[in-house]
Structures are given as structure tokens and as C-alpha cells.
Design a protein around this motif. Sequence first.
Motif, mmCIF file in Angstrom:
data_model
loop_
_atom_site.group_PDB
_atom_site.id
_atom_site.type_symbol
_atom_site.label_atom_id
_atom_site.label_comp_id
_atom_site.label_asym_id
_atom_site.label_seq_id
_atom_site.Cartn_x
_atom_site.Cartn_y
_atom_site.Cartn_z
ATOM 1 N N LEU A 274 0.745 -1.257 0.270
ATOM 2 C CA LEU A 274 -0.269 -0.205 0.119
ATOM 3 C C LEU A 274 0.807 1.130 0.034
ATOM 4 C CD1 LEU A 274 -2.918 -1.059 2.340
ATOM 5 C CD2 LEU A 274 -3.030 0.026 -0.091
ATOM 6 N N LEU A 275 2.069 1.028 0.586
ATOM 7 C CA LEU A 275 2.926 2.287 0.750
ATOM 8 C C LEU A 275 3.320 2.508 -0.914
ATOM 9 C CD1 LEU A 275 4.993 1.892 3.700
ATOM 10 C CD2 LEU A 275 3.262 3.733 3.472
ATOM 11 N N ILE A 276 3.592 1.393 -1.571
ATOM 12 C CA ILE A 276 4.188 1.651 -2.794
ATOM 13 C C ILE A 276 3.060 1.978 -3.872
ATOM 14 C CG2 ILE A 276 5.564 0.542 -4.463
ATOM 15 C CD1 ILE A 276 7.012 -1.219 -2.266
ATOM 16 N N LYS A 277 2.089 1.190 -3.983
ATOM 17 C CA LYS A 277 1.374 1.318 -5.037
ATOM 18 C C LYS A 277 -0.201 0.908 -4.260
ATOM 19 C CE LYS A 277 0.901 -0.067 -9.649
ATOM 20 N NZ LYS A 277 -0.392 -1.060 -10.079
ATOM 21 N N PRO A 278 -1.001 2.247 -3.823
ATOM 22 C CA PRO A 278 -2.150 1.909 -3.076
ATOM 23 C C PRO A 278 -3.240 1.180 -3.618
ATOM 24 C CG PRO A 278 -1.542 4.229 -3.111
ATOM 25 C CD PRO A 278 -0.857 3.300 -4.152
ATOM 26 N N LEU B 106 -1.308 6.424 6.473
ATOM 27 C CA LEU B 106 -1.288 5.332 5.802
ATOM 28 C C LEU B 106 -2.603 4.886 5.415
ATOM 29 C CD1 LEU B 106 0.892 3.243 5.540
ATOM 30 C CD2 LEU B 106 0.147 1.875 7.330
ATOM 31 N N ARG B 109 -4.475 6.419 2.202
ATOM 32 C CA ARG B 109 -3.864 6.341 0.680
ATOM 33 C C ARG B 109 -4.978 5.603 -0.017
ATOM 34 N NH1 ARG B 109 1.304 6.879 0.086
ATOM 35 N NH2 ARG B 109 1.709 5.362 -1.700
ATOM 36 N N VAL B 110 -5.969 5.006 0.334
ATOM 37 C CA VAL B 110 -7.193 4.113 -0.333
ATOM 38 C C VAL B 110 -8.344 4.738 0.141
ATOM 39 C CG1 VAL B 110 -5.851 2.155 -0.587
ATOM 40 C CG2 VAL B 110 -6.898 2.294 1.472
ATOM 41 N N LEU B 118 -7.924 -2.193 4.693
ATOM 42 C CA LEU B 118 -6.682 -2.148 5.389
ATOM 43 C C LEU B 118 -6.492 -1.636 6.993
ATOM 44 C CD1 LEU B 118 -3.798 -1.187 4.747
ATOM 45 C CD2 LEU B 118 -4.323 0.988 4.359
#
Lengths: 289, 326
Positions: A274-278, B106, B109-110, B118
Amino acid sequence: MSIYLYQFLTGLSSGLLYFLTAAGMAIIVSGLNVINFGQGAFCMFGTLLCYSVYEATGSFFLGVAAAVVVAGVLGGYVTEAMLRPIYKRPPLFQLLLTMGVGYLLQDFFLFAWGNRMISASVPEILNFRVNLLGLPFPFYYIFLIIISLIICAVMLFVFKKTKIGMIFRAIITNRDMVDCMGINVKKMNSLMFIVGISLTALAGALNLPITGTQTAAESPVLFTAMAVLIIGGIGEIKGAFIGALIVGMCTSFGAMFFSQYYSLIPSLLMVLVLLIKPEGLCGKKTNAG
Amino acid sequence: MTSKPFRYRKDLIIGIVIIAVFLLLSFFIPGTSFLLARILIMMLFATGVNIMFGYGGMIAFGNAIFLGFGSYSFILLLSKAGIPYAAAILLTLVMTMIFSFLIALLVLRVQALTLGMLFMGLNLLVYNLGNYVPLLGRGVGISYASRPSFALDDRSFLIFTLVIVAVCFVLMYKILHSPFNQIIKGIRENEMRLTFVGINTKQVKRLMIVVSGTFCGISGVLYSMLNSGAYVTYLDTDISIQGLAMCLLGGMFTFWGPSIGAAVITFINVYIGGMTIYHRFILGIILILVIYFFPGGVLGYGNEDEVSARKFIKKLIPSGKEKKDE
């Protein structure tokens, strides 16, 4: 060297088992737009049914078949009787309903099978070892890999080549339009749910000789499958495949190097991705919701 | 939002009545103080969850992280670092804020459904950490008598909790009835339009998670005081789901709803949970019944907010694929 091959094959087989669960979940998520939080319970249901039938009849394959069929029927019942009346409601409620069903099932298992560890030995026919680079390797893992790959191939075939697969893909892309074309989307939804549940139950049943299950504990499968889905991108079967393989490999090799913390690996991987490619490794940017 | 002063007065009266009920119960029925304190703490927790869930419109599947973080860091600061009592509480608050800010970075992000998953994944990660890391007690937790020196017995601790929780409720009420609330509601109703107006919606959401996390952290501190220690069950996803169930049961679009849900579910947990091992069964039944019969919660039934609120959840998780066109 051979120990790495050994771990590789173990990782591959467990990854493919994750794939079966995650693919079931991916079908449900993309088709019904509901994260099935009861998936872990259904997976456990598969394991338990397989165990009971295996104990009663002595045939492992009958147990697997029974698990797939009965869990599928139960899944169909859940969609038709419980989920269908609230299709009009916001999806959050459907999600919480599956969660409630999962809780009910879990405690039913505790009630029916008792608080204990359920596991069984590998059936006689599959219980031998193959020599791989001088190291005896249990054939059961290879059997798992073969079975999962066959199912994967069948799924791909059905999805890409047959009419019902076409309808599935159409529902995933635009549900309302499919409804307008005169296809009973609700029935298709139930079918998708049944397929998803059956896949999960199959994974659970095949997992019986490997780790078995603990009736009192919540199934860790749900969270692993969720991690797989997020890693691969939600609602993408290809993503589920890649994600499952990554998670399986990392868990297998992780168990070798940091045996203490290996249960952290799926969630750690998920956070990393998720940090790289959400939107996940295979997810499309627009579809990230 | 008709005639604001009247609304304030009504809620003030409700608050005072709740305080009075708690005090009366603890004085007239001996032995209930512990349960009442637990209910109060859970009320704070549930309302904290609701800031994120009902008001903020985010699927809060992992608020146990904040509860656990608050209690663990408080206990660790007291027992391992040996920091004075008041300083430990303040430091825990600051740390919880920073921690929830990081989590917010964090998680945001989504969106929507993925956010929920998540969040739950993070919760599981933290739970596993609590299970394996030696500093956190390796699955057992840390026992430490951490009640304040003037509130060692149950009844005086109840009064202490009552004061803290009341202050927190006033703060939350102020936050949720400030102009800030209008932005929050706007985000809930139509996020895109608010970005047109020129509001950084992501920042507002981040702020909401920080507020929600901080109050959950405070409830964690209180909870660790109540039970004299931080245990790994605080981090369990069950707590998160229970928090959601409390919001749903009471009414997630009302201010007092989560408190009612918290009281009911905690009572059930303590009384029925002590009798059987099938406590998940009860939670499942509650969830299903609420979904079928009180979709807006007990308090939210027929609420003017409910209609718009339903619309908002539809937006939260779009049912069709119209999102692609955006």
C-alpha cells in the motif's frame, strides 16, 4: 539447495490454497460489491465437514466433495434468504450481515464440534514421498499444487470462454446494463456467491491434513485472504493469483528465517504494497474504491 | 439543525441525567461500580469510533489499535520508563495523537471499502505484534496497578472516570457541533463538491481520524487503569467490531446513539459473556437484528438525518460502477 526447493514447493502449495480462498473472495467482492467477512467461517466449515465425512466414511475425496457441495448450498441459502432482501440497502449493511453470519457460524462450529483442534492424516493414496534432489518430499503438496492449478485453469476458461463467464464479466463491469439486457442479475449474484463459497470450502477441506483448524479460534484465513486481495488489487482474479503466490512464498521462506514472527508477514506485505502502490499490484487506478 | 440553543440545552440535560443515573446506580446497588466504569469507558470508545464512522463516513474497522495503543503506552511509560503519573497521561495523549496521525496517513492512501480492509489488516498486524513482541508481554500483556492514588477503590474510580468521560464528551460535542462539523457532513454527503469549494478533504479526514484516535486512546488509558494493566485482548479485532456494533445498534448518525449501544453491548458482554463461551453468537445476532430491523439504530429511527445518511453510505461504497466515469 534442496531445502530451498522444499520451501519453494511448500510456499507454492500454501500460496495456491490462499489463492483458492482469495479468488472466492475476489469473485464475491467484484460481483456483489460486498466483502464477505464470513469467508473465514466458510473456510472452516469446509475443513470441519471434510473431517467429519472423512471420519465417518473413510474417504477423503468424498469429504472434499461434501464440503464443497454443502458449503455451496449454505452459501446459496445465505444469499437467497438473507442477503437478497437487503440488496437495496447500502452495501455497508450487506457487509456487516456477512460478518454477523460469520460470527454465528463460528460459534455454531464451537457448539457442534467442540472446542478442540481438528486435523486428520493425509489419505493413504496420497501419503507417500517423492524424491526431489535427494530430499523426500510429501506428495500431498504436489497434489495440492496440481489440483489448484487445474482449478485455476478451469476458472480462467469459464471466465474467458463460456457464456456464463461472459455474463459474470459483464456484471463486474456494469451491473445495471446487464439487468437491462434481461438477465437475472440477482440469480447470477447468488451463483457467484455459491462459487466463491465453494472455492473457499475446497481450500479449507484440502487444508485439513496440513494444518487443520482450531474451532475456538477465529480463522486466520480471512485475514490472509484479505491481505492477498489488497496486495493484488481488490476484485482482480489475476491480482488474487499473484498476491496469493507472493504471500505464500514469503510466508514459507519467512517461516524458515524468522520463525517467530512469520504470522506477521501477510499484514506487513500488505502495508508495504500500500505504501508503494495503493491500488494493489494489479489494480487499476480508477477502480481503487 | 433547528433552533440551536434548544438543542444544546436538551443534550446538556441528557448528559446530566446520564451522570445522575450512573451515580445513583453505583450508590444504591453495591458492586456495580466496576461494570458502570466499564460501560462509561466503552461509551467514550464507541463515541470516538463514531466520529470516524458515523460522522466521518469512513469504515472504522480497526479502532482497537488506538485503544490498545493508549493503554499499552500508558502502562509502559509508567512501569518501564518510570515517568510520573500526570506526565505519563499527557505523554500518552501526545503519542496517541502522533500515532493516529501516522495511521491516518497510511489508511487514507485508499478509499471506502479498501480503507476498511486495510484498517482491519493494520489492526491484525498490531494484534500480532502484541502477541509476539517481548516488550509488550508476548500475548499475556502487562499487569501494573495504574489507578490514580486518589481513586483506588471501584466507586471513587467510577467518579474519576465519570469526570474524565464527561469532559471528553463535552469536547466531542463541541467538535461535532462546530462549523467544522458542517465540513464533515459535507464530506460525508458529497466529497467531490467540497473539493470544488476549495476544501482539502483529505486533510479534514486525517484530522477526523486523529480526533477519533485520540478519544479512543483516552478510553484505552482509562481501560488500562480500570483493569490494572494492558492486555492483548484490547488490540483484538473483536473490540473494533464491537465498537462498530455499538454505533450501529444505538444509531450511528446521532450523538448519544453509540453510548446506548455501548451500554447494551457491554452489559451483554459482562453478564451473558460470563455465562457462556458463545459470546460471538450474541454479537452476530445483534448485528443481524439491527441490520434487518433498525438500520438507523435505536435512536436513529425516523431521524431527519437518516434519509440523507442512507444516501451517504450509498456514496461511501458505490453500488454500481459509476465511479469509473468520474
